[in-house]
Design a protein around this motif. Structure first.
Motif, PDB file in Angstrom:
ATOM      1  N   ARG A 183      -1.052  13.261  -2.056  1.00 44.63           N
ATOM      2  CA  ARG A 183      -0.599  12.280  -1.076  1.00 44.63           C
ATOM      3  C   ARG A 183      -0.462  10.901  -1.728  1.00 44.63           C
ATOM      4  NH1 ARG A 183      -4.467  11.262   3.900  1.00 44.63           N
ATOM      5  NH2 ARG A 183      -5.673  10.280   2.243  1.00 44.63           N
TER       6      ARG A 183
ATOM      7  N   ARG B 276       0.841  -1.209   0.000  1.00 44.45           N
ATOM      8  CA  ARG B 276       0.000   0.000   0.000  1.00 44.45           C
ATOM      9  C   ARG B 276       0.867   1.246   0.000  1.00 44.45           C
ATOM     10  NH1 ARG B 276      -3.167  -2.912   3.972  1.00 44.45           N
ATOM     11  NH2 ARG B 276      -2.235  -1.778   5.690  1.00 44.45           N
ATOM     12  N   ASN B 277       1.975   1.145   0.706  1.00 47.15           N
ATOM     13  CA  ASN B 277       2.847   2.301   0.848  1.00 47.15           C
ATOM     14  C   ASN B 277       3.619   2.620  -0.434  1.00 47.15           C
ATOM     15  OD1 ASN B 277       5.829   3.191   2.507  1.00 47.15           O
ATOM     16  ND2 ASN B 277       3.955   4.391   2.514  1.00 47.15           N
TER      17      ASN B 277
ATOM     18  N   SER C 134     -14.267  10.662   0.459  1.00 44.78           N
ATOM     19  CA  SER C 134     -14.338  11.666   1.531  1.00 44.78           C
ATOM     20  C   SER C 134     -12.960  12.209   1.910  1.00 44.78           C
ATOM     21  CB  SER C 134     -15.036  11.074   2.742  1.00 44.78           C
ATOM     22  OG  SER C 134     -14.412   9.839   3.071  1.00 44.78           O
TER      23      SER C 134
ATOM     24  N   ILE D 171       6.944   9.372   5.141  1.00 49.73           N
ATOM     25  CA  ILE D 171       7.424   9.109   6.506  1.00 49.73           C
ATOM     26  C   ILE D 171       7.451   7.607   6.749  1.00 49.73           C
ATOM     27  CG2 ILE D 171       6.735   9.228   8.935  1.00 49.73           C
ATOM     28  CD1 ILE D 171       5.834  12.087   8.414  1.00 49.73           C
ATOM     29  N   TYR D 172       6.371   6.936   6.335  1.00 50.62           N
ATOM     30  CA  TYR D 172       6.315   5.490   6.573  1.00 50.62           C
ATOM     31  C   TYR D 172       7.279   4.722   5.680  1.00 50.62           C
ATOM     32  CZ  TYR D 172       2.402   6.389   9.643  1.00 50.62           C
ATOM     33  OH  TYR D 172       1.622   6.844  10.669  1.00 50.62           O
TER      34      TYR D 172
ATOM     35  N   LEU E 162       3.072  12.130   4.749  1.00 52.51           N
ATOM     36  CA  LEU E 162       2.819  10.918   5.541  1.00 52.51           C
ATOM     37  C   LEU E 162       3.305   9.608   4.915  1.00 52.51           C
ATOM     38  CD1 LEU E 162      -0.606  11.198   7.389  1.00 52.51           C
ATOM     39  CD2 LEU E 162       1.674  10.973   8.363  1.00 52.51           C
ATOM     40  N   PRO E 163       2.895   9.301   3.664  1.00 58.77           N
ATOM     41  CA  PRO E 163       3.358   8.013   3.114  1.00 58.77           C
ATOM     42  C   PRO E 163       4.881   7.941   3.031  1.00 58.77           C
ATOM     43  CG  PRO E 163       2.244   9.340   1.442  1.00 58.77           C
ATOM     44  CD  PRO E 163       2.009  10.008   2.753  1.00 58.77           C
TER      45      PRO E 163
ATOM     46  N   ASN F 135     -10.365  11.990   3.334  1.00 59.22           N
ATOM     47  CA  ASN F 135      -9.568  11.322   4.373  1.00 59.22           C
ATOM     48  C   ASN F 135      -8.195  11.947   4.612  1.00 59.22           C
ATOM     49  OD1 ASN F 135     -11.349   9.469   5.350  1.00 59.22           O
ATOM     50  ND2 ASN F 135     -10.785   7.870   3.889  1.00 59.22           N
ATOM     51  N   LEU F 136      -8.201  13.282   4.781  1.00 60.82           N
ATOM     52  CA  LEU F 136      -6.954  13.931   5.197  1.00 60.82           C
ATOM     53  C   LEU F 136      -6.945  13.995   6.721  1.00 60.82           C
ATOM     54  CD1 LEU F 136      -6.982  16.879   2.643  1.00 60.82           C
ATOM     55  CD2 LEU F 136      -5.687  14.750   2.488  1.00 60.82           C
ATOM     56  N   LEU F 137      -5.758  14.108   7.312  1.00 60.63           N
ATOM     57  CA  LEU F 137      -5.675  14.265   8.769  1.00 60.63           C
ATOM     58  C   LEU F 137      -5.846  15.739   9.120  1.00 60.63           C
ATOM     59  CD1 LEU F 137      -2.899  11.785   9.913  1.00 60.63           C
ATOM     60  CD2 LEU F 137      -5.326  11.434   9.529  1.00 60.63           C
TER      61      LEU F 137
ATOM     62  N   PHE G 153      -9.798   8.740  -1.781  1.00 60.13           N
ATOM     63  CA  PHE G 153     -11.121   8.377  -1.266  1.00 60.13           C
ATOM     64  C   PHE G 153     -12.160   9.426  -1.637  1.00 60.13           C
ATOM     65  CE2 PHE G 153      -7.841   6.784   1.540  1.00 60.13           C
ATOM     66  CZ  PHE G 153      -8.189   5.456   1.727  1.00 60.13           C
TER      67      PHE G 153
ATOM     68  N   ARG H 101      11.915  14.378   1.871  1.00 61.99           N
ATOM     69  CA  ARG H 101      10.483  14.198   2.036  1.00 61.99           C
ATOM     70  C   ARG H 101       9.734  15.483   1.732  1.00 61.99           C
ATOM     71  NH1 ARG H 101      10.448  12.232   7.602  1.00 61.99           N
ATOM     72  NH2 ARG H 101       9.773  14.325   8.169  1.00 61.99           N
TER      73      ARG H 101
ATOM     74  N   LEU I 297      -3.044  18.092  10.548  1.00 62.32           N
ATOM     75  CA  LEU I 297      -1.811  18.329   9.808  1.00 62.32           C
ATOM     76  C   LEU I 297      -2.053  19.295   8.650  1.00 62.32           C
ATOM     77  CD1 LEU I 297      -0.358  14.700   9.602  1.00 62.32           C
ATOM     78  CD2 LEU I 297      -0.171  16.376  11.437  1.00 62.32           C
TER      79      LEU I 297
END
Ligand SMILES: Nc1ncnc2c1ncn2[C@@H]1O[C@H](COP(=O)(O)OP(=O)(O)OP(=O)(O)O)[C@@H](O)[C@H]1O
Ligand SMILES: [Mg+2]
Lengths: 225, 387
Positions: free
Chosen positions: A154, A81-82, A91, A109-110, A106-107, A93-95, A89, A118, A98
Motif C-alpha cells: 500500500r 502524504r498521498n 500495527s 483512489i485518493y 486506497l492511496p 493499519n489495514l482496513l 505502521f 488502479r 477491504l
C-alpha cells in the motif's frame, strides 16, 4: 531530499511541558536508508510523524525537496502524504473490511486514478511483496507478516520516493521480520529513501546510517551505533 | 474517490451492520410511510368531497329560505329564466314520506321538482324516463326512485311500471335514478322524486322554499348570485331568512379545510421523519467514533477532509435514501389496505411520493452533516492512536 531545522514538538499536559522533540536537525539525501533507534519515549515516533507530515512541529522548519512543508495547510499535507510518502505502521493499519487488493488501491483512489489502472498498479505492488496469490483475502485471513507486506504494498502503490516505517517488525516474529527487512532493503536498492524506526540493533545495522535519539534530541548520527 | 465507489462502500458498511442499519432506517421508513399514508388519505378525502360537490351539478347556485312565511311561487321562479346567465331552474319542494310496495314499507326523502332538475342537479335515470313538463301540467302521479329506495322495495328487480304508495297515494314508477354513491352530506340515492305540482298535494304545501339554478358558465355564477340576492332581499327585506350559496364558494371552503388537514397531517408525519433523522445522526456519530482509526488510516494515506466528509455524508444519505424507498413501498401498501378496509378514497400522487423521498434524502444530508464534518476534522495522529 529531507531537511529538518531545529524541529521542536512540545506537549502541554497540565503544568508539565513535555519536550517530545527538542531541537532536532538533520539532512537525509534521496536514496538513503536510515534507521532511527533510541529508548522508549525518546521521541522517535514523534519525529517519524513529523517526517510523515501527519503532525506539525511546535517550532522549526521542515523542507521536503526544498519546499517548506511546515508552512502548508491540511489539504496540501494530505497531498504530500498521498504522493511523496509511503507509511508503514507497527500495527499494519489495514482496513479490515477491504481485501488486500482494495487496501492497496486506497492511496490510488485518493489520487483520483481510474479503476483499471488502479487495479493493475495495486496488483503489481502486491506482486512485488510476494502476495500475488492473496489479492482477494481480507486482513483477518492473512498472517501478521503477510499483513505487513500488504501494508508495504500500500505504501508503495503510489510510487512515492520516500518510505517511512515505524517499527515495521515490532509485531512480528523474527523470521517474518527478516522478510520485511529484505523487502525494505530491496526498495532502498531500487533507489527509494527508506527511514525506519527499530529497537533491534541488528536490524538497525543493516541500514547505511543510524540515528540515535534520547530525550527528544539526536545524540548520534553516523554509520553504525 | 468516485461516487459509485463511495456508495458501494456505504452499502457494504450498511450490510456489515444489518440490524443496526435496519433500526436506523426504521425511523425514516416510518416517517416516509406516515407522510405518504396521511397525505394520501387527506387528498383522497379532498377528492371525494370535491367530487360530490361537483356531482351536485355544475355552476350550481342554491337558494334556500327558512324561518319565514314568505315563499316563492313556481311561476315566479321560472320567470328568472329570462334573466341573463341562467341556463336552468329547478325549484324543489321536499319532505319526508313513507313509501310502500306490497307489504314492504320504507321511510325516505321526497323531492318534488320539474324536468330541468335532471340537468341542473346532474341527476339522470338509468332506466325509464325523467319527469317531463306534461307531468307537472297534469299533476301526474309518477315517481322516480333512488337506487337505495328501489333496493329496499324491489330488491334486485326492476321497479319500472310498478305502482307504489307514497303516504297512501298510488304512484306509478317511471324511472330509476343513477347511483351517485356515498356523498359528503347523506346519501343521494335514498330519495324519491315526483313532479312539483304533485308534491304540493302530497306534502300539502304551497310555495317553493328551495331552488337550484344552473348558471350558463362559471363566469356567470357571481352575477346570478348577485341578481337573486337582490331579488330576494327586495322580496323579504330580511337577509336572515334566505341564503344564496354557490358551489365555487363551497368548493373553496372545502379546499381550505382539506388543505389545512393535509398540511397538518403532513406536518405530523414530517415530525416523525425528523425524529428518524435524529436517529441517523445518533448512529452516524457512533459510527464515526467506531471508525476513528479507519479515518486516521485514510488520512495517513492521503484522504483530504472533503474525501472523508463525502464518505460519511453519502453513508447517511444512502441509509436515509434506502429508508425512503422502503418507506414509500410500505406507505403505498398501508394506504391501499386502509383504503379498502375503510372504504375511503386514497389519492397517492407522484408529487407526494417525490416530496417524501426528497425529504428523506434531505434529512440524511442535514443530520449526516454534523457527524461527517466531525469525522473530516479528526486529527490524523490522534485518530491513528485511537483504540
Ligand atoms: N499526544 C501526546 N500528548 C502528550 N505527550 C505525548 C503525546 N505524544 C507523545 N507524547 C510524549 O512524547 C514523548 C515521545 O513519544 P514517542 O511516541 O515519540 O516515543 P517513541 O520514541 O516512539 O517511544 P516508543 O519506542 O515506546 O515507541 C513521550 O514522552 C510521550 O509521552
Ligand atoms: Mg514509537
Amino acid at each position: 531530499m529531507i531537511e529538518l531545522v531545529n524541529i521542536c514538538k512540545y506537549y502541554q499536559t497540565g503544568p508539565v511541558t513535555i519536550k517530545a522533540l527538542d531541537g532536532v536537525g538533520m539532512n537525509i539525501k534521496n536514496g538513503e536508508m536510515v534507521a532511527i533507534i533510541g529508548p522508549s519515549g525518546s521521541g522517535k515516533s514523534t519525529l517519524m510523524n513529523m517526517l510523515g507530515c501527519l503532525d506539525v512541529p511546535t517550532d522549526g522548519q521542515y523542507f521536503l525537496d526544498s519546499k517548506e512543508v511546515s508552512k502548508l495547510d491540511e489539504d496540501d499535507l494530505a497531498d504530500i502524504r498521498n504522493k511523496k510518502l509511503g507509511f508503514v505502521f507497527q500495527s499494519f493499519n489495514l482496513l479490515a473490511r477491504l481485501t488486500a487488493l482494495e487496501n492497496v488501491e486506497l492511496p490510488l483512489i485518493y489520487q483520483g486514478m481510474g479503476a483499471v489502472e488502479r487495479r493493475e498498479r495495486a496488483a503489481k505492488a502486491l506482486e512485488l511483496v510476494g502476495l500475488s496469490d492473496r489479492l482477494e483475502h481480507t486482513p483477518t485471513e492473512l498472517s501478521g507478516g503477510q499483513q505487513q507486506r500488504v501494508a508495504i504494498a500500500r505504501a508503495l502503490a503510489g510510487d512515492p520516493p520516500v518510505i517511512l516505517a515505524d517499527e515495521p517488525t515490532g509485531n512480528l516474529d523474527s523470521r517474518s521480520g527478516l522478510e520485511i527487512m529484505e523487502i525494505l532493503k530491496g526498495l532502498h536498492r531500487d533507489g527509494k529513501t527508506v527511514i525506519l524506526i527499530t529497537h533491534d540493533l541488528q536490524i538497525a545495522g543493516q541500514a547505511g546510517r543510524v540515528i540515535r535519539m534520547h530525550d527528544g534530541r539526536i545524540v548520534h548520527d553516523g554509520e553504525v551505533a | 474517490m468516485n461516487l459509485i465507489q463511495v456508495i458501494k462502500l456505504a452499502v457494504a458498511g450498511i450490510r456489515a451492520n444489518k440490524m443496526r442499519s435496519i433500526l436506523t432506517m426504521l425511523g425514516v421508513i416510518i416517517g416516509v410511510a406516515a407522510v405518504i399514508v396521511l397525505v394520501s388519505l387527506a387528498q383522497g378525502a379532498t377528492k371525494s368531497v370535491t367530487g360530490s360537490i361537483q356531482g351536485l351539478g355544475s355552476n350550481l347556485v342554491t337558494i334556500s329560505m327558512r324561518n319565514t312565511p314568505i315563499t316563492l311561487t313556481y311561476n315566479e321562479v321560472m320567470e328568472w329564466k329570462n334573466r341573463p346567465g341562467i341556463r336552468g331552474i329547478a325549484p324543489v319542494i321536499s319532505g319526508n314520506v313513507t313509501v310502500k310496495y306490497g307489504n314492504k314499507k320504507y321511510d325516505t326523502g321526497l323531492e318534488g321538482t320539474n324536468s330541468e332538475y335532471e340537468q341542473v342537479r346532474n341527476t339522470h335515470v338509468q332506466e325509464g324516463r325523467f319527469i317531463m313538463p306534461i307531468d307537472l301540467s297534469f299533476r301526474q302521479k309518477v315517481v322516480l326512485l333512488g337506487t337505495e329506495v328501489s333496493r329496499q322495495l324491489f330488491a334486485q328487480g326492476s321497479p319500472i311500471g310498478e305502482t307504489i304508495k307514497i303516504n297512501g297515494i298510488n304512484f306509478k314508477v317511471v324511472g330509476l335514478l343513477v347511483e351517485k354513491g356515498a356523498a359528503a352530506f347523506g346519501s343521494n340515492d335514498d330519495k324519491v322524486v315526483i313532479p312539483l305540482t304533485t308534491a304540493e298535494r302530497v306534502m300539502n304545501s304551497k310555495g317553493v322554499r328551495s331552488v337550484y339554478i344552473q348558471a350558463a358558465t362559471p363566469g356567470d355564477v357571481d352575477t346570478v348570485v348577485a341578481q337573486l340576492d337582490n331579488y330576494l332581499y327586495r322580496k323579504t327585506k330580511n337577509t336572515d331568512v334566505y341564503r344564496v350559496s354557490n358551489q365555487v364558494e363551497m368548493l373553496s371552503t372545502v379546499n381550505q379545510v382539506t388543505g389545512m388537514l393535509t398540511l397538518m397531517l403532513g406536518g405530523i408525519a414530517g415530525i416523525s421523519l425528523f425524529v428518524g433523522g435524529i436517529g441517523i445522526m445518533n448512529i452516524m456519530l457512533v459510527t464515526v467514533t467506531e471508525r476513528t482509526r479507519e479515518i486516521g488510516i485514510r488520512k495517513a494515506i492521503g484522504a483530504k477532509r472533503r474525501d472523508i466528509l463525502r464518505q460519511f455524508l453519502i453513508e447517511a444519505v444512502v441509509v436515509s435514501g434506502i429508508g425512503g424507498i422502503i418507506g414509500i413501498l410500505v406507505g403505498a401498501l398501508v394506504s391501499r389496505i386502509i383504503g379498502s378496509l375503510m372504504a375511503v378514497e386514497i389519492s397517492m400522487s407522484l408529487k407526494v411520493v417525490g416530496m417524501a423521498f426528497g425529504f428523506a434524502v434531505l434529512v440524511g444530508i442535514v443530520f449526516g452533516m454534523y457527524p461527517a464534518n466531525k469525522a473530516a476534522k479528526l486529527n490524523p495522529i490522534e485518530a491513528l492512536r485511537f483504540e
